[in-house]
Design a protein around this motif. Structure first.
Motif, PDB file in Angstrom:
ATOM      1  N   ALA A  25       0.830  -1.210   0.000  1.00 49.30           N
ATOM      2  CA  ALA A  25       0.000   0.000   0.000  1.00 49.30           C
ATOM      3  C   ALA A  25       0.861   1.256   0.000  1.00 49.30           C
ATOM      4  CB  ALA A  25      -0.926  -0.008   1.217  1.00 49.30           C
TER       5      ALA A  25
ATOM      6  N   ASP B 245      -5.130  -4.984  -4.655  1.00 48.77           N
ATOM      7  CA  ASP B 245      -4.900  -3.535  -4.734  1.00 48.77           C
ATOM      8  C   ASP B 245      -6.125  -2.749  -4.299  1.00 48.77           C
ATOM      9  OD1 ASP B 245      -2.307  -3.863  -5.751  1.00 48.77           O
ATOM     10  OD2 ASP B 245      -3.072  -4.086  -7.786  1.00 48.77           O
ATOM     11  N   ASN B 246      -7.301  -3.278  -4.612  1.00 48.62           N
ATOM     12  CA  ASN B 246      -8.546  -2.597  -4.240  1.00 48.62           C
ATOM     13  C   ASN B 246      -8.737  -2.596  -2.730  1.00 48.62           C
ATOM     14  OD1 ASN B 246      -9.877  -2.236  -7.063  1.00 48.62           O
ATOM     15  ND2 ASN B 246      -9.188  -4.367  -7.015  1.00 48.62           N
TER      16      ASN B 246
ATOM     17  N   ARG C 248      -6.392  -0.086  -0.936  1.00 46.98           N
ATOM     18  CA  ARG C 248      -6.732   1.332  -1.039  1.00 46.98           C
ATOM     19  C   ARG C 248      -7.094   1.911   0.319  1.00 46.98           C
ATOM     20  NH1 ARG C 248      -8.505   3.975  -5.597  1.00 46.98           N
ATOM     21  NH2 ARG C 248      -8.755   5.680  -4.100  1.00 46.98           N
ATOM     22  N   ASN C 249      -7.641   1.073   1.197  1.00 50.27           N
ATOM     23  CA  ASN C 249      -7.972   1.544   2.548  1.00 50.27           C
ATOM     24  C   ASN C 249      -6.721   2.013   3.289  1.00 50.27           C
ATOM     25  OD1 ASN C 249     -10.944   0.723   2.786  1.00 50.27           O
ATOM     26  ND2 ASN C 249     -10.006  -1.194   2.134  1.00 50.27           N
TER      27      ASN C 249
ATOM     28  N   LYS D 175      -3.920   2.989   1.755  1.00 43.63           N
ATOM     29  CA  LYS D 175      -3.425   4.169   1.045  1.00 43.63           C
ATOM     30  C   LYS D 175      -4.078   5.438   1.579  1.00 43.63           C
ATOM     31  CE  LYS D 175      -1.737   2.310  -3.354  1.00 43.63           C
ATOM     32  NZ  LYS D 175      -0.397   2.920  -3.215  1.00 43.63           N
ATOM     33  N   ASP D 176      -5.334   5.338   1.995  1.00 45.82           N
ATOM     34  CA  ASP D 176      -5.981   6.494   2.611  1.00 45.82           C
ATOM     35  C   ASP D 176      -5.298   6.870   3.918  1.00 45.82           C
ATOM     36  OD1 ASP D 176      -7.892   7.184   0.728  1.00 45.82           O
ATOM     37  OD2 ASP D 176      -9.398   5.814   1.527  1.00 45.82           O
TER      38      ASP D 176
END
Length: 222
Positions: free
Chosen positions: A120, A130-131, A134-135, A137-138
């Motif tokens: 991430a 990857d989806n 994303r949590n 990455k936030d």
């Protein structure tokens, strides 16, 4: 008969389905020798005081690293111990833990060296995961100035810590936990990180025990 076999751990190369089944038989035999009533007592029911939300990493078994027994910790795990308010599986575990088992502690435990968090932090495409990442990455986006200001070898470790804290905050802000607190239930949420290098758990000192501990924007009128 199988004492010698049970004392010798298999190497990864030796693990087969047959060896796993034999290992189960060895475990049962050894356990019954130590306590003939073990499985009778275990099958009578569970009343764990702790819910553990951890990473799926095979090197972080909740019971082993906390030196507890089967029945002591209720466990749910996913890649990088992410807690979101749309994960019905996790929310179902949380609801059952809080409202049926009446657990007193919820521990979100990440671990240093987490591959999910490292992915991430970077930009390399991995796949469907990857989806999910994303949590995280936030979390990185919200704390980018702090993380980018750290030495390179500390960045992912800090993101691991912040991810555990963020997930603990997400647990706290669920309607499940807020309703429990409103009903006077004793319940605390904690953020921890486990070190694969030392075997020690780092208590991040992020413990929440009441609705007043959360950001007012998430506090519900109950």
């Amino acid at each position: 008969m199988c004492a010698n076999h049970s004392e010798e751990l298999l190497t990864r190369e030796e693990i087969t389905l047959e060896n796993l089944l034999q290992g189960n038989k060895d475990f049962v035999e050894r356990t019954l020798e130590e306590d003939p009533e073990y499985f009778n007592k275990l099958s009578a029911g569970q009343k764990p005081p702790v819910l553990w939300i951890g990473c799926s990493d095979s090197r972080v078994p909740a019971d082993k690293i906390t030196n507890t027994m089967p029945g002591d910790i209720f466990v749910t795990r996913n890649i990088a111990n992410v807690v979101t308010h749309t994960d019905i599986s996790l929310l179902s575990v949380l609801d059952y833990s809080v409202n049926v088992l009446k657990i007193k502690h919820i521990i979100v435990c990440g671990h240093y060296g987490c591959g999910g968090v490292a992915a991430a932090h970077g930009n390399k495409q991995v796949g469907l995961i990857d989806n999910w990442l994303r949590n995280i990455k936030d979390v990185y986006r919200f704390n980018q100035e702090e993380i980018d200001g750290l030495p390179e070898d500390q960045k992912v470790d800090r993101l691991v810590e912040l991810n555990a804290i963020h997930s603990a905050n997400n647990v706290m802000s669920t309607s499940i936990v807020q309703n429990a607190w409103a009903n006077g239930q004793e319940l605390s949420v904690h953020a921890w990180v486990y070190s694969l290098k030392t075997g020690l758990i780092n208590d991040l000192k992020s413990t929440f025990s009441a609705a007043d501990d959360m950001d007012p924007v998430f506090k519900m009128s109950i």
